[in-house]
Write an enzyme that holds these catalytic residues in place. Structure first.
Site, mmCIF file in Angstrom:
data_model
loop_
_atom_site.group_PDB
_atom_site.id
_atom_site.type_symbol
_atom_site.label_atom_id
_atom_site.label_comp_id
_atom_site.label_asym_id
_atom_site.label_seq_id
_atom_site.Cartn_x
_atom_site.Cartn_y
_atom_site.Cartn_z
ATOM 1 N N LYS A 115 0.825 -0.960 -0.157
ATOM 2 C CA LYS A 115 0.292 -0.125 -0.374
ATOM 3 C C LYS A 115 1.104 1.525 -0.102
ATOM 4 O O LYS A 115 1.899 1.260 0.628
ATOM 5 C CB LYS A 115 -0.997 0.091 0.972
ATOM 6 N N SER A 169 -9.962 2.172 3.248
ATOM 7 C CA SER A 169 -8.597 3.093 2.172
ATOM 8 C C SER A 169 -7.569 1.853 1.469
ATOM 9 O O SER A 169 -6.935 2.373 0.439
ATOM 10 C CB SER A 169 -8.124 3.681 3.139
ATOM 11 N N SER A 223 -9.630 -0.820 7.518
ATOM 12 C CA SER A 223 -9.075 -0.412 5.711
ATOM 13 C C SER A 223 -9.093 -1.578 5.879
ATOM 14 O O SER A 223 -8.386 -2.139 4.482
ATOM 15 C CB SER A 223 -8.405 0.680 5.931
HETATM 16 N N1 GLN Z 1 -13.124 4.399 6.891
HETATM 17 C C1 GLN Z 1 -12.832 4.420 7.463
HETATM 18 C C2 GLN Z 1 -11.978 6.490 7.555
HETATM 19 O O1 GLN Z 1 -12.626 6.434 7.048
HETATM 20 C C3 GLN Z 1 -11.216 3.401 7.917
HETATM 21 C C4 GLN Z 1 -10.340 4.293 7.299
HETATM 22 C C5 GLN Z 1 -9.547 3.697 7.934
HETATM 23 O O2 GLN Z 1 -8.908 2.015 8.263
HETATM 24 N N2 GLN Z 1 -7.582 3.934 7.062
HETATM 25 O O3 GLN Z 1 -11.432 6.353 8.739
#
Ligand code: GLN
Length: 494
Positions: free
Chosen positions: A79, A154, A178
Site C-alpha cells: 500500500k 482505504s 481499511s
Molecule cells: N473508513 C474509515 C475512515 O475513513 C477507516 C479508514 C482506515 O481504516 N484507514 O476513517
C-alpha cells in the site's frame, strides 16, 4: 500457458523452493498481468518493474543456496502508505506526489529480509481516509467484480489487485476497517492484527492510536505466512509490543470442535427504520455461521451494548489524531509547496489548501475543532471514555466466547459516486469494523459468498481477543478447507 496467478502464496512458495519456477519468471508473469489489466482497475500508483526484477534475481540466487526463507521470491505489492526507500511514497495525495522516501518502513524492510519481491505501490484513499478509494489524488480504484463499483477503502488498491490476481498478495493498513472492508467487498482475505503487533515505523500516520498494518491475500494460510514476516517488536515504534512472534501457520490445521462463537445481537439488529445489514449480506453471514456449526462450533448470543457509540467516538478520535499528524506537512520540509508564497503564513495555508483533498481537509477541521481548548473535554475526552466502554464490552464477551463473528459491511460494494457527496452515509459504512480498532483487537475478513441480488462478494468478520491472530487464522483456514469462495476469480480476470 502458466496459471501462476491462480495460485496462493503458499503454493507459489512451494514451487519456488522446489525450483519448479524462478522468482524472475513469477515476477515477469505478474508484471505482465499488471500491464494487461491495471488500466481498468487503477489499483497501482507506482509499478517498480526494474527494481522488482533485480530483487527477483537476488531471490533466485538465494533460493539456489537451499536455505532461503519460505517467502523468498514471492511477489507482493505494498500500500502506498508504507515508506519505500528510493521510491515515491505518495499516500495517494497531491501533497506527497513528489516525495521519494529516504528510508523503508519497518514492515517493508522486514518483508525484504524475508525475500519478498515488491511489484509496486497500491492505490488507496488519500492518507487512508475513506471507505471507497474515491478520495485518491490518482483517481478511483475499480472493483474487479463490477468495474462500476468501489473496491472499498482505504486499502482499495491492495484489495482490487489481489482479487484480480495481478499480485499474489499485498499489505494494507486498518485504522477503522481499511483492511477488512475492502477485503470483504473484493472477495479476499484480510487480517488486521492486534494494535502494536506490527511496527508503525515508516507507515505514514493517520490516527496513531488506531493504525495497524496487516496482510491481504487470497487465503488465511497466506495471511499467516505473511504475518510471520511482518510482525514483531520494533524499537523505532514506541507502541510496538515486545512479545515473541509465534509461527502463525502452526495452528492452522487444528479442528474447531467446541469452538465458542459469540454473535453480538447489536450487529445483527435492525433499527426502527429497518436499517442494518442488507438482507443479502445477512443471508450469507448466517449461512457461514451454519457452516461453522456443522464443523463443531457452538453459536452463543452475546451483547456489545456500546456498539452504537463506536462510529461517533471514532469520528472524533481519528480526525483529532490526524489533525496533529498531518500538521507536519506544511510545504517547508518536503512534499508540495505552493508557487511564490507571499510570506510564511501564505506558504502554509496555500500549500495545505492546494495539496490536501476535500475529505482530508474536512477531517483536519473536525479534529482541530475537537482538540481546541473549551471543546477538548466535551469531544476528545468524551470519545476516549466511550472507547474504554467499548473495550470493556469486548473484554466481558471474551470471558464467555473464543471468537466473535459478525458482518464486515452492511451492504456489498456500492456504485462509484453513490456516497461521495454524503460523508455521513460513507462513515456509516464502517459501522461493523470500527469498534475493533477502538479496542485494539485483531480481526479478520474472509470471503463467505455472494449477495443474491448484486452478485457481489460478501465477507464474514471474525474478531478475537488481543494477540489471538493464530486462533483467527485457524478458524478462517478451517472454513476455507470446507468452502471455495476464496478460490473464485472475477470473470474478466480469469
Ligand atoms: N473508513 C474509515 C475512515 O475513513 C477507516 C479508514 C482506515 O481504516 N484507514 O476513517
Amino acid at each position: 500457458m502458466n496459471h501462476y496467478y491462480r495460485k496462493s502464496v503458499t503454493e507459489l512458495s512451494a514451487l519456488l523452493q522446489a525450483g519448479e519456477v524462478s522468482s524472475v519468471e513469477l515476477t515477469e508473469h505478474f508484471l505482465e498481468r499488471i500491464k494487461a489489466h491495471d488500466e481498468k482497475l487503477n489499483s497501482f500508483i507506482t509499478v517498480c518493474e526494474e527494481d522488482a526484477l533485480a530483487q527477483a534475481e537476488a531471490a533466485d540466487k538465494k533460493l539456489k543456496t537451499g536455505d532461503a526463507p519460505a517467502l523468498t521470491g514471492v511477489p507482493i505489492a505494498h500500500k502506498d502508505i508504507f515508506c519505500t526507500r528510493g521510491i515515491r511514497t505518495s499516500c495517494a495525495s497531491k501533497m506527497l506526489d513528489n516525495f521519494i522516501s529516504p528510508y523503508d518502513a519497518t514492515v517493508v524492510s522486514k518483508m525484504k529480509t524475508a525475500g519478498l519481491v515488491m511489484l509496486g505501490k497500491t492505490n488507496m484513499d488519500e492518507f487512508a481516509m475513506g471507505s471507497s478509494n474515491e478520495t485518491s489524488y490518482y483517481g478511483s480504484v475499480k472493483n474487479p467484480w463490477n468495474l462500476n463499483t468501489v473496491p472499498g477503502g482505504s486499502s482499495g488498491g491492495s484489495a482490487a489487485s489481489v482479487a484480480a490476481r495481478i499480485t499474489p498478495a499485498a499489505t494494507g493498513t486498518d485504522t477503522g476497517g481499511s483492511i477488512r472492508q475492502p477485503a470483504a467487498l473484493c472477495g479476499i482475505t484480510g487480517l488486521k492484527p492486534t494494535y502494536g503487533r506490527c511496527s508503525r515505523f515508516g507507515m505514514i500516520a493517520f490516527a496513531s492510536s488506531l493504525d495497524q498494518a496487516g496482510p491481504m491475500a487470497k487465503t488465511a494460510s497466506d495471511c499467516a505466512l505473511l504475518l510471520n514476516a511482518m510482525a514483531g517488536f520494533d524499537a523505532k515504534d514506541s507502541t510496538s509490543i515486545e512479545q515473541d512472534v509465534p509461527d502463525y501457520t502452526a495452528d492452522l490445521a487444528k479442528p474447531l470442535q467446541g469452538l465458542r462463537i459469540g454473535l453480538p445481537g447489536e450487529y445483527f439488529a435492525r433499527d426502527e427504520q429497518g436499517k442494518g445489514m442488507h438482507e443479502d449480506v445477512e443471508a450469507v453471514v448466517k449461512a457461514a455461521l451454519q457452516q461453522y456449526k456443522s464443523m463443531g462450533a457452538e453459536l452463543i448470543d452475546i451483547s456489545l451494548p456500546n456498539s452504537d457509540l463506536s462510529v461517533p467516538a471514532y469520528y472524533v478520535v481519528a480526525p483529532a489524531e490526524c489533525s496533529a499528524n498531518l500538521s507536519r506537512l506544511d510545504g517547508v520540509r518536503y512534499g508540495y509547496r505552493c508557487d511564490k508564497p507571499k510570506d510564511l503564513n501564505d506558504l502554509y495555508t496555500r500549500s495545505r489548501g492546494e495539496a490536501f483533498g476535500a475529505e482530508v481537509q474536512r477531517r483536519i477541521m473536525i479534529g482541530t475543532y475537537a482538540l481546541s481548548s473549551g471543546y477538548y473535554d466535551a469531544y476528545y475526552l468524551k470519545a476516549q471514555q466511550i472507547r474504554q466502554l467499548i473495550s470493556d464490552d469486548f473484554r466481558q464477551a471474551f470471558n464467555h466466547v473464543d471468537v466473535i463473528m459478525a458482518p464486515v459491511t452492511p451492504e456489498t460494494a456500492f456504485t462509484i459516486g453513490e456516497k461521495s457527496a454524503d460523508p455521513i452515509s460513507m462513515y456509516l459504512s464502517d459501522i461493523y469494523t470500527i469498534a475493533v480498532n477502538l479496542a485494539g483487537l485483531p480481526a479478520l475478513s474472509l470471503p463467505a459468498g455472494f449477495a443474491s441480488s448484486s452478485k457481489m462478494p460478501v465477507g464474514l468478520q471474525i474478531i478475537g481477543n488481543h494477540f489471538s491472530e493464530a486462533k483467527l487464522l485457524n478458524v478462517a483456514h478451517q472454513y476455507q478447507q470446507q468452502t471455495d469462495w476464496h478460490t473464485q476469480c472475477p470473470q474478466e480476470f480469469e
